[in-house]
Design an enzyme around this catalytic site. Structure first.
Site, PDB file in Angstrom:
ATOM      1  N   CYS A  94       1.221   0.671  10.318  1.00  0.00           N
ATOM      2  CA  CYS A  94       0.018  -0.673   9.234  1.00  0.00           C
ATOM      3  C   CYS A  94       1.302  -1.209   8.802  1.00  0.00           C
ATOM      4  O   CYS A  94       2.333  -1.148   8.102  1.00  0.00           O
ATOM      5  CB  CYS A  94      -0.303  -0.242   8.242  1.00  0.00           C
ATOM      6  SG  CYS A  94      -1.161  -1.259   7.663  1.00  0.00           S
ATOM      7  N   CYS A 132     -18.842  -6.860   3.876  1.00  0.00           N
ATOM      8  CA  CYS A 132     -17.970  -4.891   4.833  1.00  0.00           C
ATOM      9  C   CYS A 132     -16.656  -5.171   3.650  1.00  0.00           C
ATOM     10  O   CYS A 132     -16.939  -6.172   3.078  1.00  0.00           O
ATOM     11  CB  CYS A 132     -18.177  -4.799   5.961  1.00  0.00           C
ATOM     12  SG  CYS A 132     -17.177  -3.361   6.315  1.00  0.00           S
ATOM     13  N   CYS A 173       0.948   5.174   6.463  1.00  0.00           N
ATOM     14  CA  CYS A 173      -0.006   4.909   8.097  1.00  0.00           C
ATOM     15  C   CYS A 173       1.165   3.687   9.104  1.00  0.00           C
ATOM     16  O   CYS A 173       1.467   2.600   8.632  1.00  0.00           O
ATOM     17  CB  CYS A 173      -1.098   4.301   8.465  1.00  0.00           C
ATOM     18  SG  CYS A 173      -2.697   4.564   6.456  1.00  0.00           S
ATOM     19  N   ARG A 224     -17.522  -1.641  17.633  1.00  0.00           N
ATOM     20  CA  ARG A 224     -16.424  -2.723  17.503  1.00  0.00           C
ATOM     21  C   ARG A 224     -15.493  -3.581  18.017  1.00  0.00           C
ATOM     22  O   ARG A 224     -14.696  -2.362  17.596  1.00  0.00           O
ATOM     23  CB  ARG A 224     -16.907  -3.743  15.875  1.00  0.00           C
ATOM     24  CG  ARG A 224     -16.890  -4.678  15.425  1.00  0.00           C
ATOM     25  CD  ARG A 224     -16.692  -4.742  13.511  1.00  0.00           C
ATOM     26  NE  ARG A 224     -17.662  -3.912  13.395  1.00  0.00           N
ATOM     27  CZ  ARG A 224     -19.248  -5.236  12.983  1.00  0.00           C
ATOM     28  NH1 ARG A 224     -19.263  -5.668  13.541  1.00  0.00           N
ATOM     29  NH2 ARG A 224     -19.526  -4.150  12.269  1.00  0.00           N
ATOM     30  N   CYS A 252     -16.210  -8.793   5.992  1.00  0.00           N
ATOM     31  CA  CYS A 252     -15.963  -7.814   6.068  1.00  0.00           C
ATOM     32  C   CYS A 252     -13.898  -8.116   4.911  1.00  0.00           C
ATOM     33  O   CYS A 252     -13.852  -9.276   5.718  1.00  0.00           O
ATOM     34  CB  CYS A 252     -14.990  -7.454   7.071  1.00  0.00           C
ATOM     35  SG  CYS A 252     -16.382  -6.709   8.173  1.00  0.00           S
ATOM     36  N   CYS A 296     -18.752   2.117   8.457  1.00  0.00           N
ATOM     37  CA  CYS A 296     -18.221   1.968   9.601  1.00  0.00           C
ATOM     38  C   CYS A 296     -16.470   2.253   9.768  1.00  0.00           C
ATOM     39  O   CYS A 296     -16.809   3.314   8.577  1.00  0.00           O
ATOM     40  CB  CYS A 296     -17.894   0.667   9.261  1.00  0.00           C
ATOM     41  SG  CYS A 296     -16.957  -0.572  10.369  1.00  0.00           S
ATOM     42  N   CYS A 302       0.611  -1.173   0.289  1.00  0.00           N
ATOM     43  CA  CYS A 302      -0.190   0.241  -0.544  1.00  0.00           C
ATOM     44  C   CYS A 302       0.932   1.091  -0.037  1.00  0.00           C
ATOM     45  O   CYS A 302       1.697   1.199   0.724  1.00  0.00           O
ATOM     46  CB  CYS A 302      -0.774  -0.088   1.193  1.00  0.00           C
ATOM     47  SG  CYS A 302      -1.744   1.531   1.496  1.00  0.00           S
TER      48      CYS A 302
HETATM   49  N1  SAM Z   1      -6.354  -0.215   3.388  1.00  0.00           N
HETATM   50  C1  SAM Z   1      -7.603   0.445   3.713  1.00  0.00           C
HETATM   51  C2  SAM Z   1      -7.837   1.706   5.039  1.00  0.00           C
HETATM   52  O1  SAM Z   1      -7.180   2.168   5.367  1.00  0.00           O
HETATM   53  O2  SAM Z   1      -9.083   2.168   4.639  1.00  0.00           O
HETATM   54  C3  SAM Z   1      -8.278  -0.826   4.634  1.00  0.00           C
HETATM   55  C4  SAM Z   1      -7.174  -1.830   5.350  1.00  0.00           C
HETATM   56  S1  SAM Z   1      -6.800  -0.679   6.807  1.00  0.00           S
HETATM   57  C5  SAM Z   1      -5.972  -1.974   7.054  1.00  0.00           C
HETATM   58  C6  SAM Z   1      -7.988  -0.898   8.208  1.00  0.00           C
HETATM   59  C7  SAM Z   1      -7.213   0.010   9.167  1.00  0.00           C
HETATM   60  O3  SAM Z   1      -7.300  -1.026  10.612  1.00  0.00           O
HETATM   61  C8  SAM Z   1      -7.055   1.288  10.086  1.00  0.00           C
HETATM   62  O4  SAM Z   1      -7.569   2.189   9.052  1.00  0.00           O
HETATM   63  C9  SAM Z   1      -6.834   0.924  11.485  1.00  0.00           C
HETATM   64  O5  SAM Z   1      -7.746   1.704  11.344  1.00  0.00           O
HETATM   65  C10 SAM Z   1      -7.001  -1.017  11.524  1.00  0.00           C
HETATM   66  N2  SAM Z   1      -5.466  -0.967  11.638  1.00  0.00           N
HETATM   67  C11 SAM Z   1      -4.462  -1.257  10.318  1.00  0.00           C
HETATM   68  N3  SAM Z   1      -3.298  -1.819  11.243  1.00  0.00           N
HETATM   69  C12 SAM Z   1      -3.638  -1.968  13.458  1.00  0.00           C
HETATM   70  C13 SAM Z   1      -2.952  -2.348  14.082  1.00  0.00           C
HETATM   71  N4  SAM Z   1      -1.766  -2.142  13.405  1.00  0.00           N
HETATM   72  N5  SAM Z   1      -3.177  -1.638  15.252  1.00  0.00           N
HETATM   73  C14 SAM Z   1      -4.421  -1.297  15.249  1.00  0.00           C
HETATM   74  N6  SAM Z   1      -5.521  -1.206  13.973  1.00  0.00           N
HETATM   75  C15 SAM Z   1      -5.133  -1.597  12.792  1.00  0.00           C
HETATM   76 FE1  SF4 Z   2      -2.388   1.304   3.513  1.00  0.00          FE
HETATM   77 FE2  SF4 Z   2      -2.509  -0.154   5.940  1.00  0.00          FE
HETATM   78 FE3  SF4 Z   2      -3.028   2.578   5.742  1.00  0.00          FE
HETATM   79 FE4  SF4 Z   2      -4.985   1.060   5.051  1.00  0.00          FE
HETATM   80  S1  SF4 Z   2      -3.912   1.705   7.145  1.00  0.00           S
HETATM   81  S2  SF4 Z   2      -4.034   2.672   3.620  1.00  0.00           S
HETATM   82  S3  SF4 Z   2      -3.419  -0.449   4.032  1.00  0.00           S
HETATM   83  S4  SF4 Z   2      -0.864   1.734   4.920  1.00  0.00           S
END
Ligand code: SAM
Ligand code: SF4
Ligand code: DTB
Length: 332
Positions: free
Chosen positions: A73, A142, A70, A274, A110, A202, A66
Site C-alpha cells: 500500500c 460503500c 500493508c 468486482r 465507494c 464487500c 496510515c
Molecule cells: N484502510 C482500509 C483497509 O485497509 O481496509 C481501506 C483502504 S485499502 C487501500 C483498500 C484495499 O485496497 C486493500 O485492502 C487492498 O486490497 C487494496 N489495495 C491497496 N493497495 C493496492 C495495490 N497497490 N494493489 C492492489 N490492491 C491494493
Molecule cells: Fe492502511 Fe493501506 Fe493497509 Fe488500508 S491497505 S490499512 S490504507 S496501509
C-alpha cells in the site's frame, strides 16, 4: 428452436455451497483454462443472463498517513511511496463528487479512508453525513476505513450504508508476510461486526504478491465458506507502487486474473465479483474474458485511491464492445 434463437437463459442449475474444501478450490484454479471458463460461464450466465455490470465509483476521502504496514500500500507510513497525506471531511464536496459520478453512470459510490480503524468524532460524523447524502442521491454507498467497533457499525447501518469493504487480501497462512501490524483474525472480527449490524460485506483480496496457488485457494476458501457469502468480492491484481516493499514484483499474468475471477464466480454464484485494481495492466481481451467468466462489476472513473484506472471513455468502449448490459439510458 433454430440456430438463430438466443440460447436458453437458464442453462444451468446453480447450487450454493458453504462447505468448499481447499483441494476442490485448488483443482478449480488448476483446471485447463478453457474448461474453467466453461464451468464459470454456465453459472454466470444462469445467475446473470444479461451480463449486467455494476459501475462503482471510488473516492479517497482520507489519503495517506496510515499506521498499518500493508506492504502493497502506497498509503502506509511504513512505506516510502510518494503520497501526500490529505483528508477532506467536507461533506458537501464529497456529495458533489458523488453526484458527478452518478451523472457519469456509476450506481455505487465507494469512499476510502486510509485508517487502521475508524476514529470517532468529527471525521466519523462526516462519514455518517456522507453516507446519508450518497444514499439520498439514489446511489449505493460503500465505505472502507479499517477496523470498526459495534457501535460504529450500527451507526453506519442506521445511516443507510449499503456495504463495508474490508479485504482479507491473502491467505491466513501468507498474511503475516504482507502485514504485521494486524492479524487475519482481527480482519474477520470486523467483518463479523459489519454482518451483525446488517450491512452487506464487500471482501476480497489481491493476487500477485508472491503468494502460491495454494494461498489463492486458501483465501477463496475463507470467503466461500462464509455463510452468507460476501455480497461483493473484489479481486485486485497488485499494482506495484514505487516505495513499497512489493514495488519490484512482476505484473501478474492476465490469465491468473481470469482464473481467479472464474473460480470466485463458481464458488460464490450470487456474489458480485468486482474486477478491481490492476485493470490497466489487462488488455481489452483479458477484461472481456473476465466479464464472460464472472466479473459483474468494475471500478469506473479515471482513478482508484492513489493509482490510476482506465479512463471512463475507455471503459464505455470496453463495455459496449463486450455487449454487456449497463443501464446507460438512466444516465445519458
Ligand atoms: N484502510 C482500509 C483497509 O485497509 O481496509 C481501506 C483502504 S485499502 C487501500 C483498500 C484495499 O485496497 C486493500 O485492502 C487492498 O486490497 C487494496 N489495495 C491497496 N493497495 C493496492 C495495490 N497497490 N494493489 C492492489 N490492491 C491494493
Ligand atoms: Fe492502511 Fe493501506 Fe493497509 Fe488500508 S491497505 S490499512 S490504507 S496501509
Ligand atoms: C478494493 O478491493 N479495491 C479498491 C477498493 N477495494 C477500495 C481499492 C484499490 C486501490 C488500489 C491502489 C490505490 O489506488 O491506491
Amino acid at each position: 428452436m433454430t440456430l438463430l434463437d438466443p440460447p436458453s437463459q437458464k442453462t444451468h442449475e446453480v447450487s450454493i455451497r458453504f462447505d468448499w474444501t481447499l483441494n476442490e478450490i485448488k483443482e478449480l484454479l488448476e483446471k485447463p483454462l478453457i474448461e474453467l471458463l466453461w464451468q464459470a460461464q454456465l453459472i454466470h450466465r444462469s445467475v446473470n443472463p444479461e451480463y449486467n455490470v455494476q459501475l462503482a465509483s471510488l473516492l479517497s476521502v482520507k489519503t495517506g498517513g496510515c499506521e498499518e504496514d500493508c506492504s502493497y500500500c502506497s498509503q502506509s507510513i511504513h512505506n516510502a511511496s510518494d503520497i501526500t497525506d490529505q483528508s477532506d471531511f467536507d461533506v458537501r464536496g464529497v456529495l458533489k463528487q458523488a453526484k458527478t459520478a452518478k451523472e457519469a453512470g456509476a450506481d455505487r459510490f465507494c469512499m476510502g479512508w486510509a485508517w487502521r480503524e475508524i476514529r470517532d468524532g468529527k471525521p466519523f460524523e462526516s462519514m455518517i453525513e456522507m453516507v446519508k447524502g450518497v444514499r439520498s442521491l439514489g446511489l449505493e454507498a460503500c465505505v472502507t476505513g479499517g477496523m470498526l467497533n459495534d457501535e460504529q457499525a450500527y451507526r453506519l447501518a442506521e445511516a443507510g450504508l449499503t456495504a463495508y469493504n474490508h479485504n482479507l487480501d491473502t491467505s491466513p497462512e501468507y498474511y503475516e508476510k504482507i502485514i504485521s501490524t494486524r492479524t487475519f483474525q482481527e480482519r474477520l472480527e470486523t467483518l463479523d461486526r459489519v454482518r451483525k449490524a446488517g450491512i452487506t460485506i464487500c471482501c476480497g483480496g489481491i493476487i500477485g504478491m508472491g503468494e502460491s496457488l495454494k494461498d489463492r485457494a486458501s483465501l477463496l476458501r475463507v470467503l466461500a465458506t462464509m455463510n452468507p457469502h460476501p455480497e461483493s468480492v473484489p479481486i485486485n491484481a497488485l499494482v506495484p507502487v514505487e516505495g513499497t516493499p512489493l514495488e519490484d514484483l512482476k505484473i501478474v499474468d492476465s490469465t491468473e486474473m481470469i482464473r481467479m475471477v472464474a473460480t470466485a464466480r463458481i464458488l460464490m454464484p450470487n456474489s458480485r465479483v468486482r474486477l478491481s485494481a490492476g485493470r490497466e495492466q489487462l488488455n481489452k481481451e483479458a477484461q472481456i474474458l473476465c466479464l464472460l467468466a464472472g466479473a459483474d462489476s468494475i471500478f469506473y472513473g479515471d482513478s482508484l485511491l492513489t493509482t490510476s484506472n482506465p479512463t471512463v471513455q475507455a471503459d464505455k468502449e470496453l463495455l459496449s464492445s463486450a455487449g454487456v448490459s449497463v443501464n446507460w439510458d438512466l444516465y445519458e
